[in-house]
Design a protein around this motif. Structure first.
Motif, PDB file in Angstrom:
ATOM      1  N   ARG A   1      11.968  36.129 -29.060  1.00 51.71           N
ATOM      2  CA  ARG A   1      13.278  35.477 -29.134  1.00 51.71           C
ATOM      3  C   ARG A   1      13.166  33.962 -29.040  1.00 51.71           C
TER       4      ARG A   1
ATOM      5  N   GLY B   1      10.290  32.193 -29.872  1.00 54.78           N
ATOM      6  CA  GLY B   1       9.439  31.632 -30.923  1.00 54.78           C
ATOM      7  C   GLY B   1       8.153  31.047 -30.361  1.00 54.78           C
TER       8      GLY B   1
ATOM      9  N   VAL C   1      15.674  31.398 -21.779  1.00 51.70           N
ATOM     10  CA  VAL C   1      15.457  31.560 -23.223  1.00 51.70           C
ATOM     11  C   VAL C   1      16.152  30.442 -24.000  1.00 51.70           C
ATOM     12  N   SER C   2      17.397  30.118 -23.620  1.00 48.89           N
ATOM     13  CA  SER C   2      18.116  29.048 -24.330  1.00 48.89           C
ATOM     14  C   SER C   2      17.366  27.721 -24.212  1.00 48.89           C
TER      15      SER C   2
ATOM     16  N   ARG D   1      14.154  27.908 -26.289  1.00 44.79           N
ATOM     17  CA  ARG D   1      14.428  27.797 -27.730  1.00 44.79           C
ATOM     18  C   ARG D   1      14.649  26.348 -28.131  1.00 44.79           C
ATOM     19  N   HIS D   2      15.362  25.630 -27.292  1.00 34.76           N
ATOM     20  CA  HIS D   2      15.597  24.214 -27.608  1.00 34.76           C
ATOM     21  C   HIS D   2      14.302  23.425 -27.657  1.00 34.76           C
TER      22      HIS D   2
ATOM     23  N   LEU E   1      12.667  24.693 -31.067  1.00 35.68           N
ATOM     24  CA  LEU E   1      13.382  24.445 -32.325  1.00 35.68           C
ATOM     25  C   LEU E   1      14.188  23.161 -32.328  1.00 35.68           C
ATOM     26  N   GLY E   2      14.199  22.439 -31.222  1.00 42.59           N
ATOM     27  CA  GLY E   2      15.065  21.269 -31.139  1.00 42.59           C
ATOM     28  C   GLY E   2      16.435  21.683 -30.637  1.00 42.59           C
TER      29      GLY E   2
ATOM     30  N   GLU F   1      22.967  35.055 -26.667  1.00 42.76           N
ATOM     31  CA  GLU F   1      22.328  34.067 -25.803  1.00 42.76           C
ATOM     32  C   GLU F   1      22.242  34.493 -24.349  1.00 42.76           C
TER      33      GLU F   1
ATOM     34  N   THR G   1      20.019  37.522 -23.687  1.00 50.02           N
ATOM     35  CA  THR G   1      18.807  37.566 -24.495  1.00 50.02           C
ATOM     36  C   THR G   1      17.561  37.806 -23.658  1.00 50.02           C
ATOM     37  N   GLY G   2      17.648  37.630 -22.353  1.00 45.12           N
ATOM     38  CA  GLY G   2      16.521  37.947 -21.478  1.00 45.12           C
ATOM     39  C   GLY G   2      16.667  39.321 -20.832  1.00 45.12           C
TER      40      GLY G   2
ATOM     41  N   LEU H   1      23.065  16.563 -33.080  1.00 43.15           N
ATOM     42  CA  LEU H   1      22.027  16.452 -32.046  1.00 43.15           C
ATOM     43  C   LEU H   1      20.764  17.241 -32.362  1.00 43.15           C
ATOM     44  N   GLY H   2      20.750  17.936 -33.494  1.00 46.53           N
ATOM     45  CA  GLY H   2      19.620  18.819 -33.771  1.00 46.53           C
ATOM     46  C   GLY H   2      19.843  20.169 -33.132  1.00 46.53           C
ATOM     47  N   GLY H   3      19.017  21.133 -33.512  1.00 45.54           N
ATOM     48  CA  GLY H   3      19.136  22.472 -32.968  1.00 45.54           C
ATOM     49  C   GLY H   3      19.720  23.418 -33.996  1.00 45.54           C
ATOM     50  N   LYS H   4      19.751  24.696 -33.612  1.00 42.91           N
ATOM     51  CA  LYS H   4      20.169  25.739 -34.538  1.00 42.91           C
ATOM     52  C   LYS H   4      20.588  26.952 -33.723  1.00 42.91           C
TER      53      LYS H   4
ATOM     54  N   ARG I   1      15.481  37.826 -37.200  1.00 45.88           N
ATOM     55  CA  ARG I   1      14.258  38.359 -36.599  1.00 45.88           C
ATOM     56  C   ARG I   1      14.604  39.681 -35.939  1.00 45.88           C
TER      57      ARG I   1
END
Lengths: 435, 435
Positions: free
Chosen positions: A40, A42, A321-322, A325-326, A329-330, B150, B153-154, B329-332, B338
């Motif tokens: 999750r 990456g 996890v959040s 992920r940042h 992935l930024g 989110e 997710t854990g 700010l970037g991110g996704k 997946r």
């Protein structure tokens, strides 16, 4: 269950500060679910150390003793993500600020610290461009921070009503369903492990007040500290209060209330009568729930376990996890340090409905005198219920008002006390959640 | 309320596809709350156009007619964020794929499209490095996508039980509280605007099935399409079913159920008996709620308005802000493409409890024969309730089973039908949410 991760990425280093009930559960999940988590995120998550006060104390089997260290500062310096589960103000605050200073993202479940000094922490994280996540600090496993921070960010929150302390909800629920008095119910909660040996933080509302401050800050983009919260615990609630609540169609709940008025933000914690058809009235046992009223979304409620090792660990892992992920992935969590900074009102300015029980002389004309005391303060009465009392020629009046200010109600209570026909003001409770 | 934004950043261009009840509300909020939104995003949001089929049709006063265009393709090509509120499969799918191809992030409330072709959309967005958000597609204003994507997710989700269709919940609630029969309650819902003139999509469970597919995909990281969902609507539910549900301590609810078993994922929509002390039983009127059981978090419930212009617009705006923040700010958003891809089970493999009502001959030995039919199929009975029926020497049996497979129960029902002492199988309902 995870699909294979084709990850050449280096592992993200996770440090735990504290290894109590929640910490050891987080350590267990990080290890047992490492494949899922890597998928999750990456990138793999590597638990690089657990800072504890005493490395020789006994631990659960899930904790790898080789990871324990007493050197929290050293551990923080070599982590990408620092998870603080120590509680209390110091050294938690210094360690989190040090972590942020080293460029680490932080996850914390520390409500006391956030209520006292959250804004300083958020500002430091924004300046450093790292994340602060704290889902577990408000209502355990219940996702409430993310909905307020993200889902409702295009809406306007008007009011939040929360049952955010499981111990007091259990106690009030047992009083209602089993007819226990407060002391008996607290004792039972202690035997079941729902209440501490010293239950003060729960029953006096300190725990709920810290959570109310965090919720209000989030919901209204305003700095609200513990000192801004009007706090009253459940120690004044009697078995008779709970009986009369039911007879008038209510449940007694300890509520954390944050609301936006024309003049600013008001935040308070106190026992309240909640109408039985309100979703909060059905929150039983040690469960928590947060009820949100927003302009466009209308009524929302979030319900679940507000405490306990596994539920709290679930919220912590979601945050880890959040944050992870940042880093892969930024991106960054929404900034908390950009405040609208509405005025925070003195609690005496807030408005609510009141239900008061009085013992009065059982003779004609008494209700007229009592009603006059309310109308003199400009308070309008919604309903009156009169019941004879066996002894002494007395009657009981149960009076519910329309919206009234705290100051106005205090004036009324004083006039009632001065009336010769009023023997006793047995109880005063606020009524919340009427729709 | 917003603090001033010191933003030299160029505005982010937002395009709306569709201008019905939700679209016009989104347009209004984008305009009226532009300062707040700019503050939360870090850059202004500019509504650059609204694609509609007929630019000359009448619109609400909040819609700037100068923004209307019939050229959806042209509009999509000049937007940073495309908000799709048209519904249906085409042209919504082609427009969203075109938007992603142009590098725009997309927000959609289109449950039919996501249930049919979500995986293709998520894969395209991941490949392009842009966001797909769809909070409004599952339960209107209720944040459920973000918590599943989110917060949890854990953790490991075991089961999701959702009341995700407000129309049918209203209808069943009115049947329970007012004793209406199904047709009367549907007519009332139509008069109040809760049900369409053609209520098929709601009462036959199609709407709930699309949402169940999305929820299951999210909760279990598995591709679940509409065809994988076992679907049964509420048209077979009678006033007597609702009465008997209450008498045995249950409420009748249309549930969307997604659960993970040892063999894979099972997804189904059908009317079910929910114990009255379960939080879902208290979800009244047209409200929605999603109940989640997870390994560590335990029980969670998310409650609110599942439909309507303003509530849905609130969820859409939250998604727009998240997508816009990522562009600044970037991110996704977390990737949906997946997959763990668990097997999706044939519905006949799923297990549940059943409550069956039978008319039988009122004489000794009948219960023994009936019980034998259950035990022959290996199904264990939890409770039996027997009531004499006025006419014809008949009795009613209400039998509730322990967990049984659909196939096993079908075999039992067939044997019961063959028994001479069984006059009629009046009703069969599944029981969910027992704890």
């Amino acid at each position: 269950m995870a699909s294979p991760v084709s990850s050449d990425r280096p592992a993200l280093r996770v440090a735990l500060l504290g290894c109590g009930v929640v910490g050891s559960e987080v350590a267990r999940l990080l290890t047992e679910q490492s494949d899922d988590l890597a998928s999750r995120v990456g990138a793999p998550l590597e638990l690089v150390g657990i800072a504890v006060r005493n490395v020789d104390a006994p631990r659960g089997a899930a904790v790898d003793r080789g990871l324990l260290t007493a050197d929290a500062e050293g551990l923080v310096a070599r982590a990408d993500i620092v998870v603080e589960l120590m509680g209390g103000i110091e050294p938690a605050r210094s360690l989190l600020l040090a972590a942020i200073g080293h460029g680490a993202s932080v996850v914390t479940a520390n409500k006391a610290l956030l209520a006292e000094d959250g804004p300083a922490l958020y500002a430091a994280a924004d300046a450093a461009g790292v994340d602060v996540y704290y889902e577990a600090a408000v209502a355990g496993a219940i996702p409430i921070v993310r909905p307020l921070r993200e889902s409702l960010t295009g809406d306007r929150v008007r009011r939040v009503l929360g049952i955010v302390n499981g111990t007091t909800n259990y106690v009030l629920d047992r009083m209602a369903t089993e007819g226990l008095d407060l002391d008996e119910a607290v004792k039972e909660a202690q035997q079941l492990g729902y209440a501490e040996a010293d239950p003060t933080a729960d029953v006096e509302g300190f725990d709920a007040a810290a959570k109310a401050a965090i919720i209000a800050s989030l919901a209204f983009h305003t700095r609200v500290g513990l000192a801004d919260v009007h706090r009253e615990g459940i120690t004044g609630v009697t078995a008779q209060d709970v009986v009369w609540a039911a007879q008038t169609g209510h449940a007694v709940k300890l509520l954390a209330i944050a609301e936006q008025t024309a003049d600013g933000v008001a935040v308070r914690v106190h026992p309240a009568l909640v109408p039985l058809d309100h979703p909060l009235a059905g929150v039983r046992g040690s469960f928590n729930a947060v009820f949100v009223e927003a302009d466009a979304a209308g009524e929302l409620m979030f319900y679940g376990r507000g405490a306990g090792g596994a539920p709290t660990a679930s919220a912590v892992l979601g945050d880890v996890v959040s944050a992870a992920r940042h880093r892969v992935l930024g991106g960054k969590s929404p900034e908390e340090s950009r405040y609208a900074d509405l005025p925070v009102l003195d609690p005496s300015r807030s408005e609510t409905r009141f239900q008061v029980r009085l013992l009065v002389a059982d003779r004609p004309g008494v209700l007229a005198q009592v009603s006059q005391a309310f109308s003199d303060a400009g308070i309008s009465i919604e309903s009156v219920r009169q019941t004879p009392v066996a002894a002494d020629g007395l009657a009981q009046l149960v009076i519910t008002t329309h919206l009234a200010s705290e100051a106005g109600f205090a004036a009324t209570a004083a006039s009632l006390g001065d009336l010769a026909v009023v023997r006793e003001i047995t109880s005063t409770l606020r009524v919340e959640g009427a729709r």
